[in-house]
Each structure stands twice: as C-alpha cells, then as structure tokens.
Design an enzyme around this catalytic site. Structure first.
Site, PDB file in Angstrom:
ATOM      1  N   GLY A  31      -3.263   1.832  28.500  1.00 17.21           N
ATOM      2  CA  GLY A  31      -2.606   0.518  28.514  1.00 17.21           C
ATOM      3  C   GLY A  31      -1.308   0.523  29.303  1.00 17.21           C
TER       4      GLY A  31
ATOM      5  N   ASP B 202      -4.853   5.491  43.729  1.00 22.03           N
ATOM      6  CA  ASP B 202      -4.914   4.541  42.615  1.00 22.03           C
ATOM      7  C   ASP B 202      -3.771   3.528  42.735  1.00 22.03           C
ATOM      8  OD1 ASP B 202      -5.739   3.351  40.303  1.00 22.03           O
ATOM      9  OD2 ASP B 202      -5.047   4.960  38.965  1.00 22.03           O
TER      10      ASP B 202
ATOM     11  N   SER C 193      -1.180   2.084  32.086  1.00 23.99           N
ATOM     12  CA  SER C 193      -1.669   2.187  33.459  1.00 23.99           C
ATOM     13  C   SER C 193      -1.178   1.046  34.329  1.00 23.99           C
ATOM     14  CB  SER C 193      -3.190   2.146  33.470  1.00 23.99           C
ATOM     15  OG  SER C 193      -3.677   3.386  33.058  1.00 23.99           O
TER      16      SER C 193
ATOM     17  N   HIS D  83      -7.335   1.262  39.413  1.00 23.23           N
ATOM     18  CA  HIS D  83      -8.334   1.435  38.349  1.00 23.23           C
ATOM     19  C   HIS D  83      -8.264   0.335  37.281  1.00 23.23           C
ATOM     20  CE1 HIS D  83      -5.475   3.756  35.674  1.00 23.23           C
ATOM     21  NE2 HIS D  83      -6.221   3.208  34.763  1.00 23.23           N
TER      22      HIS D  83
HETATM   23  C1  4AZ Z   1      -5.229   5.659  30.440  1.00 21.66           C
HETATM   24  O1  4AZ Z   1      -6.290   5.915  29.883  1.00 21.66           O
HETATM   25  C2  4AZ Z   1      -4.177   6.699  30.513  1.00 21.66           C
HETATM   26  N1  4AZ Z   1      -0.927  10.365  29.571  1.00 21.66           N
HETATM   27  C3  4AZ Z   1      -2.965   6.418  31.110  1.00 21.66           C
HETATM   28  C4  4AZ Z   1      -1.980   7.390  31.172  1.00 21.66           C
HETATM   29  C5  4AZ Z   1      -2.225   8.638  30.666  1.00 21.66           C
HETATM   30  C6  4AZ Z   1      -3.428   8.923  30.058  1.00 21.66           C
HETATM   31  C7  4AZ Z   1      -4.411   7.951  29.978  1.00 21.66           C
HETATM   32  C8  4AZ Z   1      -1.159   9.671  30.763  1.00 21.66           C
HETATM   33  O2  4AZ Z   1      -5.024   4.548  30.930  1.00 21.66           O
END
Ligand code: 4AZ
Length: 255
Positions: free
Chosen positions: A198, A99, A200, A47
């Site tokens: 961020g 993902d 991610s 993603h």
């Molecule tokens: C995001 O938006 C995101 N709490 C990544 C991790 C989590 C929530 C949102 C986990 O990239």
C-alpha cells in the site's frame, strides 16, 4: 508503514493517494501512493497499474489527505487525464524493473494542484546526486502496518530508513538478478520499520542542500521490516530524462 511515526500532512505535502473505482464494490479503492512533482503531474510506480486496469477514467488522485477514509477541506481531488507507464517496465515474480509511471491530473473544472500548507510539489533530485550508504531518508504512506495485516493504515505515517550500498543489497540481502542499478535499497538498522503493501508508488524523500528531494519510489521488497530484506525503491535519478520528455507534449511524440 511498519512502525515509524504518525505524520502530519504538512510534513509530506507532496504525497498523493491514488484510488481506483471498483465496479464490484461500487467504491473507490485505495491502491497506491504517489508524489506530486509538478502541479499537473504525479509520479508513482508502474506496478500500481498491473491489475490490467489502465483506463485513466477509473482513477482518482487526492492530494492533501490526512486520513485515508475520511475527507476534509484541505484535500484536493483530481481526475486522471493520462497514465504513462515506463515502456521497459517488467514484472518478474516479486521484483520489478523500471517501476515508474506518470499520471497527469486535472480537476473537473480544468485546474491542476493549487499550492497550500497541505499540498506542495517535491523537487526531483539532480542527475548526479548520489547519496552515500547509511544516509537517512524518509518513506511515507498509508500502507499496511505489518506484513500480515489486512487493513491499510487510516492515517499517514513516515519512517526513517537508511540507504544501503548497491553491493550489500545485491550480494547479501537479495541477489544480483533481482536488484539492478535502476533500484536503490533502504532499510532500518534494526529492521523494525519499513514500507509495506500500500506504500507502493509513494516517496522516499531525502534532504539535500536543505530541501527534500524525491530520491526513490516505493517498489518492492521481501515482506515488510523483515531482517536482511530491505525495501527496494526505483532510483529516480535514473529516470530524469524519461520524466522530462514524458511531461512534454506526449501527443506529438510520433511526429
Ligand atoms: C508491496 O507489496 C510492498 N518492504 C511494498 C514495499 C515493500 C514490500 C512490499 C517493502 O506493495
């Protein structure tokens, strides 16, 4: 990372920072974390590329980075040769399936990563590794420090989170249409610390047989450090053959 601790880069030497060049601002924008699993390959979340921008030449990967907005001589910077997104990756309103993505990195002079105290690979888990619920792992990144903040963290942070059983995550915290067996949930007992926007693509690292293994990839979650809404991670053990086959001679795939 919400709450958690400041981390020295030496404690997470496999963490990668992924930047994308913005034509509008004429700057490299930080988009995601990743993990160095081989000197030439970074594993991240699919993603991270969902803005539609998949041309490798627009991306930059930095290893050994302590501070998001300053550069030091411990860092190694790479261009991206190839981006491989899982062919069954899907994005359904706030949840992601499969993902996972690979990035092949290369320095302008043709090198991959060079091992140092600040840059090292992380082991992939063995295929049959199943860690029990409540097992403590660590998630790291430069993501936001709260759900409503506008800035990413300037410094690398780490949080300890506990693995959550599949049944609890599917039936109590989310629902079975959102969480499947390609995912693993992890959260803080008091819902005080968590990954956030961020983080991610970055690592959920768990110690097994006295070494750290990449058990999960930061993927999604409802909010950050929100009660009864754990972080959801791509379960790396489900993708070992995908990773292995895609790190091989991809260009010969169709023969
Ligand atoms: C995001 O938006 C995101 N709490 C990544 C991790 C989590 C929530 C949102 C986990 O990239």
């Amino acid at each position: 990372i919400v709450s958690g601790n400041i981390a020295a880069i030496e404690s997470q030497p496999w963490i990668a920072t992924i930047f994308h060049y913005s034509k509008r601002t004429e700057k490299d924008l930080f988009i995601c974390g990743g993990s160095l699993i081989d000197p030439c390959w970074v594993l991240t979340a699919a993603h991270c590329f969902s803005s539609g921008e998949k041309d490798p030449s627009g991306f930059k990967v930095v290893l050994g980075k302590s501070n998001l907005n300053t550069t030091d001589d411990r860092e190694q910077t790479f261009q991206v040769e190839k981006i491989i997104i899982h062919e069954s990756y899907s994005d359904e309103t706030g949840t992601y399936n499969n993902d996972i993505a690979l990035m092949k990195i290369k320095s302008p002079s043709g090198y991959c990563a060079v091992e140092s105290d600040f840059v090292k690979t992380i082991c992939l888990p063995s295929e049959n590794l199943v860690l029990r619920p409540n097992f403590q792992c660590e998630v790291s990144g430069y993501g936001k420090e709260d759900n409503w903040g506008i800035y990413y963290s300037q410094i690398l942070k780490t949080a300890n989170v506990n693995l959550i059983s599949q049944s609890l995550c599917q039936d109590k915290y989310y629902d079975p249409t959102k969480v499947n067996d390609n995912m693993i949930c992890a959260g803080d007992v008091q819902w005080k610390t968590d990954a956030c926007k961020g983080d991610s693509g970055g690592p959920l690292a768990c110690e097994h047989n006295s070494r750290m293994s990449l058990y999960g990839i930061v993927s999604w979650g409802e909010g950050c450090a929100k009660e009864n809404r754990p972080g959801v991670y791509t379960k790396v053990t489900r993708y070992l053959s995908w990773i292995e086959s895609n790190m091989k001679e991809v260009s010969f795939k169709s023969r």
